[in-house]
Design a protein around this motif. Structure first.
Motif, short mmCIF file in Angstrom:
data_model
loop_
_atom_site.label_atom_id
_atom_site.label_comp_id
_atom_site.label_asym_id
_atom_site.label_seq_id
_atom_site.Cartn_x
_atom_site.Cartn_y
_atom_site.Cartn_z
N LEU A 1 5.92 -44.90 54.21
CA LEU A 1 6.82 -43.78 54.00
C LEU A 1 8.06 -44.28 53.29
O LEU A 1 8.57 -45.33 53.61
N VAL A 2 8.50 -43.57 52.29
CA VAL A 2 9.74 -43.89 51.59
C VAL A 2 10.61 -42.66 51.64
O VAL A 2 10.21 -41.59 51.19
N TYR A 3 11.79 -42.81 52.19
CA TYR A 3 12.71 -41.68 52.24
C TYR A 3 14.12 -42.20 52.03
O TYR A 3 14.44 -43.34 52.34
N THR A 4 14.96 -41.37 51.49
CA THR A 4 16.34 -41.74 51.19
C THR A 4 17.27 -40.69 51.75
O THR A 4 16.95 -39.51 51.79
N TYR A 5 18.44 -41.17 52.19
CA TYR A 5 19.47 -40.27 52.65
C TYR A 5 20.78 -41.04 52.72
O TYR A 5 20.81 -42.26 52.70
N LEU A 6 21.88 -40.30 52.80
CA LEU A 6 23.18 -40.96 52.93
C LEU A 6 23.25 -41.64 54.28
O LEU A 6 22.93 -41.04 55.32
N CYS A 7 23.63 -42.92 54.28
CA CYS A 7 23.64 -43.68 55.51
C CYS A 7 25.06 -43.82 56.03
O CYS A 7 26.01 -43.49 55.36
N ALA A 8 25.13 -44.33 57.23
CA ALA A 8 26.43 -44.49 57.86
C ALA A 8 27.21 -45.66 57.29
O ALA A 8 28.37 -45.84 57.59
N ASN B 1 31.61 -40.83 57.38
CA ASN B 1 31.03 -42.17 57.50
C ASN B 1 31.84 -42.99 58.48
O ASN B 1 33.05 -42.81 58.63
N ARG B 2 31.16 -43.90 59.12
CA ARG B 2 31.82 -44.74 60.12
C ARG B 2 32.23 -46.09 59.55
O ARG B 2 33.16 -46.72 60.04
N SER B 3 31.52 -46.58 58.51
CA SER B 3 31.76 -47.93 58.04
C SER B 3 31.41 -48.03 56.57
O SER B 3 30.84 -47.11 55.97
N ALA B 4 31.76 -49.17 55.99
CA ALA B 4 31.42 -49.50 54.61
C ALA B 4 30.91 -50.93 54.58
O ALA B 4 31.47 -51.81 55.25
N VAL C 1 33.18 -53.22 57.13
CA VAL C 1 34.46 -52.62 57.54
C VAL C 1 34.11 -51.37 58.35
O VAL C 1 33.52 -50.43 57.82
N GLU C 2 34.50 -51.37 59.60
CA GLU C 2 34.08 -50.31 60.53
C GLU C 2 35.30 -49.75 61.25
O GLU C 2 36.19 -50.48 61.64
N CYS D 1 39.30 -39.37 60.84
CA CYS D 1 40.33 -39.83 59.91
C CYS D 1 39.69 -40.56 58.74
O CYS D 1 38.63 -41.16 58.88
N ASN D 2 40.36 -40.47 57.61
CA ASN D 2 39.97 -41.23 56.42
C ASN D 2 40.70 -42.56 56.40
O ASN D 2 41.91 -42.63 56.69
N VAL D 3 39.97 -43.62 56.07
CA VAL D 3 40.55 -44.96 56.03
C VAL D 3 40.60 -45.41 54.58
O VAL D 3 39.57 -45.45 53.89
N TYR D 4 41.80 -45.73 54.10
CA TYR D 4 42.00 -46.24 52.75
C TYR D 4 42.40 -47.72 52.85
O TYR D 4 43.25 -48.08 53.67
N PHE D 5 41.80 -48.54 52.03
CA PHE D 5 42.12 -49.97 52.10
C PHE D 5 41.79 -50.61 50.76
O PHE D 5 41.11 -50.04 49.90
#
Length: 801
Positions: free
Chosen positions: A19-26, A200-203, A277-278, A284-288
């Motif tokens: 199975l191959v599926y794509t979606y926006l991840c955390a 999103n929770r992290s980058a 970075v979590e 809240c939005n985190v800018y860095f």
């Protein structure tokens, strides 16, 4: 749909895409891809040594976040489901980079052997004929993964092939991986503006670390973490080599986040580092602004050209999905932290970056080794201008040993150091060594004498005046670069310090072997193959055990080995009475078969012994074939002789039996029907012959009751007892005396069953004398034998009609 690239190893079985599926991840804006791998089911064996283990090879792709092994085990018996088979636990071992080194019997390893760790899972049965299990690894290391599976050790019963339907336990592993696509790539020295949105929770980012890097520093600056209510949003920074970080990775809690730094000392070389970075709160939005700085220990001063990412960083050809750099995202001189302003450089295309800093503790040059391949897993690594190595007092000597991927992980890496005592000049010098995988560990006089770093642990070696030789053996080493760092230090009252005016000399020997010491006297080193992966393992004998057949806790003594050899060999002398009976009864062909059997059975068992009391007059395979052929031919000629057929028919059956038995033994020497088939066929011929005689004579054959009571019945009972012992009682522990009893019983049954001398078929009548007139010349029989002069002929009588 995403195009999935093929794994680098071309020797693995084809991959199946489930199975191959794509979606926006955390993890930022990256994408998940799920892939499926499977292997062919294989029959599991009871554990005796690693040679009886089933090994499976997988390759985990890069950027994998989750790997799940689905472990399927099922029973079979005679081609059907084995519902009646007993439940036997299945143990599965996992290891990354090389096959697992296992010790389920808790035997002793050879001296100077390092045992790498592995994971183990035991599967119990939940259904009558099938069970499943799972093994999950979060953020696994990419590359080779090996699974080893086996059944518990059995009681050592020797089963006859074909006597009953054997219970088979089949094992099939499947791998499901979930990997990321589109991870942002950071370049050392660049700072970029980023944001973690509310949803999103992290980058997640990754950066490639080249050689000669002593420190990696991850920085977060100009960070804004305010939500609508004005509360602070805590941020955690994590970093890990080769795989995305997990909860227990190195982390720093950046609650104020202005600035935030995370250092990694002694990083792994030529590897990807993943940076996470979590944040904790979800509203809240985190800018860095994030950047990576590296410390180069190869040179004290770095020029502008050397600091370019395309040259000094030695970036690999494929970065994955690289992050785009725009002038608006780069960090200007005015906005950078003041402590880093001295390292700023501007390239020709006006892109501003932060140059790597120089390490005050310069790392020493690494000397390569020459690889000399002699045979399979027989590789020697030679040092240029060696093998004697001079270690100066003010710096370390570092050597690189490169193990080829997949090819070198199935053997044993051996390292030997020998200190030259004549170079010490009376000083109390100790040479310390660290053998590390992936990166060197530069020992310094003010550092702790440990071969450990944040990236991993190594192996410690030392030689001095009291112990001037040390050895290290690593079974199934991980492939890739290995680094040996040697440093000479002198012992003082305050510990170890740098020596003065003493240059120690060490003899170094590094090489690969298939097994440890070739498995010693009581073992055999076997080369095994699973698909296209080759590895070696010891198979021990005479009760010896362990990874290198060095554990003698249950070993056979020399007297026991000698006794067992004599029992198996001398028990064949029981064929002497059947040979004498056959010769007296004029069964000369049968007697020759018994002599053949006695001779080859004796020398086969003398060559088949597991210990050191072994004597082989020819190749083992030839002796085994002749022993099996002689045993079956002895049964065949005895039963055919009991049928009392005509001479011409008997000779034809003897010849056909020898040819047929030779063909059957060449196909399968351990099959039950190789023994029962010819015996039953011969018994059928004998039964037909006896029935025909009984009908013709109108009386039972053999006619005398003494023949039945004193010969046929005891011989049949003895032969039946021998077959029962061979099929149901014989085990590996009692093989020596049970098989000796088998020899004596079979020989004794032949002596009872062999029929007496056959009477002439009819009385020979003299030829009728032809009537007529003439003379009859009578010649003395002594003249026919050449005892008298043939020229002198005496006429004894003249006969007239």
């Amino acid at each position: 749909m995403w195009q999935l690239e093929r794994l680098g190893s071309g020797c693995s079985p084809p991959r199946l895409l489930l199975l191959v599926y794509t979606y926006l991840c955390a993890l930022g804006d990256c994408l998940f891809v799920t892939e499926y791998f499977t292997r062919t089911p294989r029959k599991l064996n009871a554990f005796n040594s690693f040679a009886s283990v089933e090994l499976f090879h997988f390759n985990v792709p890069d950027d994998t976040m989750m790997a799940v092994w689905n472990l399927i085990t099922f029973k079979e018996q005679g081609g059907t489901f084995g519902d009646s088979c007993p439940n036997r636990n299945v143990t599965v071992y996992f290891r990354s980079g090389a096959p697992p080194v296992i010790n389920p019997l808790y035997t002793r390893f050879p001296r100077d052997t390092a045992v790498p760790g592995s994971f183990a899972v035991t599967l119990t049965w939940t259904l009558p004929n099938r069970t499943t299990g799972a093994f999950n690894v979060t953020s696994p290391l990419p590359g080779d993964w090996f699974l080893a599976a086996h059944l518990p050790k059995d009681e050592g019963k020797i089963s006859v092939k074909g006597l009953s339907e054997e219970c088979q336990y089949l094992f099939q592993p499947q791998l499901i991986v979930q990997r990321l696509i589109g991870i942002s790539v950071l370049y050392p020295g660049y700072f970029i503006d980023q944001m973690i949105p509310v949803h999103n929770r992290s980058a997640l980012y990754k950066v490639f670390i080249p050689n000669y890097i002593s420190k990696v520093k991850v920085q977060l600056v100009n960070c804004s973490t305010k939500n609508k209510s004005g509360d602070s949003c805590p941020v955690v920074l994590k970093i890990r080599a080769r795989a995305p970080p997990v909860h227990n990775s190195s982390a720093l809690d950046c609650r104020e986040c202005n600035p935030c730094e995370l250092d990694t000392l002694v990083p792994a070389w030529e590897q990807w580092y993943y940076i996470l970075v979590e944040r904790y709160l979800s509203n809240c939005n985190v800018y860095f602004r994030i950047g990576v700085q590296v410390t180069d220990c190869s040179k004290s001063n770095l020029s502008k050209d050397q600091a370019q990412p395309s040259s000094s960083m030695n970036m690999p050809q494929s970065f994955g999905t690289a992050m785009g750099f725009y002038l608006s995202e780069t960090l200007s001189v005015a906005s950078l932290p003041s402590q880093n302003a001295s390292h700023l450089h501007t390239s020709e295309d006006s892109i501003i970056y932060l140059a790597p800093t120089a390490d005050t503790n310069k790392c020493w040059p690494i000397r390569p080794t020459l690889r000399n391949e002699l045979d399979t897993f027989s590789v020697h690594f030679y040092v240029f201008f060696g093998p004697n190595i001079s270690i100066p007092p003010d710096r370390a000597a570092v050597f690189a040993i490169n193990l080829m991927p997949v090819l070198d992980s199935g053997g044993v890496l051996n390292m030997e150091l020998k200190l030259n005592m004549s170079t010490l000049k009376g000083a109390n010098v100790t040479v310390f060594g660290c053998l590390n995988h992936g990166m060197p560990l530069f020992l310094r006089e003010n550092s702790s004498l440990k071969c450990e770093s944040e990236s991993g642990a190594g192996f410690f070696l030392s030689v001095n005046a009291s112990v001037n030789i040390t050895k290290l053996r690593i079974p199934y080493p991980q492939t890739g670069p290995w680094y040996l760092s040697l440093r000479s230090l002198c012992a003082t009252e305050h510990g170890f310090e740098a020596c003065t005016n003493v240059t120690a000399e060490v003899y170094m020997r590094a090489y690969l072997t298939p097994c440890i010491n070739d498995c010693g006297t009581y073992g055999q080193c076997k080369l095994l193959r699973t698909n296209n992966y080759l590895y070696a393992a010891c198979e021990c004998k005479a009760g010896w055990d362990g990874w290198g057949c060095t554990d003698n806790s249950e070993a056979y003594s020399y007297s026991f080995q000698l006794l067992s050899t004599l029992l198996l060999c001398l028990s064949n002398l029981m064929f002497i009475p059947p040979v004498a009976i056959a010769i007296r009864s004029h069964y000369l062909l049968e007697a020759s078969v018994y002599i053949f059997t006695m001779f080859f059975s004796t020398f086969y068992h003398a060559c088949d012994q597991p210990g050191i009391v072994v004597f082989c007059i020819m190749e083992y395979d030839v002796l085994q074939f002749c022993d099996f052929l002689g045993s079956l031919m002895s049964v065949w000629v005895t039963v055919i002789a009991m049928a009392r057929l005509k001479s011409i028919i008997k000779q034809v059956l003897y010849l056909l039996g020898a040819m047929s038995l030779s063909m059957a033994l060449q196909l399968d020497r351990h099959g039950l029907w190789n023994l029962l088939g010819p015996s039953l066929f011969a018994l059928g011929i004998m039964a037909v012959a006896w029935t025909v005689r009984t009908i013709r004579r109108r009386r039972c054959y053999p006619p005398t009751w003494k023949r039945w009571v004193f010969f046929l019945f005891p011989g049949t009972m003895i032969a039946t007892s021998a077959v029962a012992l061979y099929a149901f009682v014989e085990t590996e522990e009692n093989y020596f005396y049970i098989h000796s009893i088998w020899h004596m019983l079979i020989a004794g049954s032949v002596g009872f069953l062999l029929p007496p001398r056959a009477k002439p078929d009819a009385k020979v009548t003299p030829l009728k004398r032809r009537r007529g007139c003439g003379y009859q010349l009578c010649v003395n029989e002594h003249e026919e034998l050449g005892l008298v002069d043939p020229a002198i002929i005496s006429i004894n009588s003249i006969c007239t009609s």
